[in-house]
Design a protein around this motif. Structure first.
Motif: not given
Length: 245
Positions: A106, A164, A173, A175, A199, A236
């Motif tokens: 990220s 994320v 948010w 993906v 998120a 997850k």
């Protein structure tokens, strides 16, 4: 003697570097954090060559009369610092063994607001079959969202896998999956804005299920615009062996 020790040090570094390359390419999938799968044979070959060169150099350095520690070597007083400095070259090797850098996440994706280059618009995509959620690469979802004249995503439930990335816009948010041409140095992010689901923490790998939100504007506005997904389910998952698309 110092010259002989210096040669030994250099060859040991070659052997250790070869071992490090083989460790991440031949005996694990760690290399996929840095390059595409097709580079694996080249990495294995390079690691093997480095080890062979290192072993051959050690044999040459330790042969009697060829610079072994028991043989006379001139220039002793001029090379005291050489071996110590050479060992600093081992630091990158130790880093690979002990703290191999992970795939881009990220931090890199959030700092790239330039959309990936888009090819020519396609007039036909393969029809989506089945009634359940369709597992789809993020790149394909983006292509269908922007370039599919038949709007094949309309009303279809899809499942995207990525990590994320927070958004500056409230209530959404991203993906995300990084795409590479050959290695991590040329990576750029593929992002889909997710709405309707809270998120998870940044860098969490998830499978998010939902439906495409068609854009209402008639012409693509200026700036970066990401396709949107109305999320209905989230799970997850572990980081995949191959993190890039």
């Amino acid at each position: 003697m110092a010259a002989a020790v210096n040669r030994v040090t250099q060859n040991l570094v070659l052997i250790m570097l070869g071992c490090a390359v083989l460790r991440i390419s031949a005996f694990s999938t760690t290399y996929l954090n840095y390059v595409k799968p097709g580079f694996r044979p080249f990495l294995i070959g390079a690691g093997a060559v480095l080890m062979i060169l290192g072993v051959a150099g050690l044999i040459q350095a330790w042969r009697p009369g060829k610079g072994s520690p028991g043989a006379e070597a001139h220039g002793h007083d001029h090379a005291h610092g050489g071996p110590r400095v050479a060992w600093l070259m081992c630091l990158p090797v130790f880093a690979i063994f002990m703290i191999a850098p992970p795939a881009l996440g990220s931090f890199a994706a959030a700092r790239s607001e330039t959309p990936p280059p888009r090819g020519q618009a396609l007039t036909a995509f393969t029809p989506l079959s089945g009634d359940g959620p369709v597992d789809m690469p993020i790149g394909e979802f983006i292509g269908r969202a922007w370039d599919d004249d038949s709007r094949s995503l309309t009303g279809r439930t899809v499942r995207l896998t990525g990590f994320v990335v927070p958004s500056k816009k409230k209530g959404q948010w991203y993906v995300t999956r990084m795409q590479i041409a050959c290695c991590a140095a040329d990576a750029f992010p593929l992002k889909v804005a997710v709405k309707g689901i809270q998120a998870p923490p940044p860098d969490t790998w998830v499978e998010v299920t939902g439906t495409w939100i068609p854009q209402t504007f008639g012409k693509m506005p200026n700036g970066v615009v990401y396709p949107q997904l109305s999320g209905t389910d989230l799970m997850k998952v572990d980081t995949p062996d191959e993190p890039y698309e």
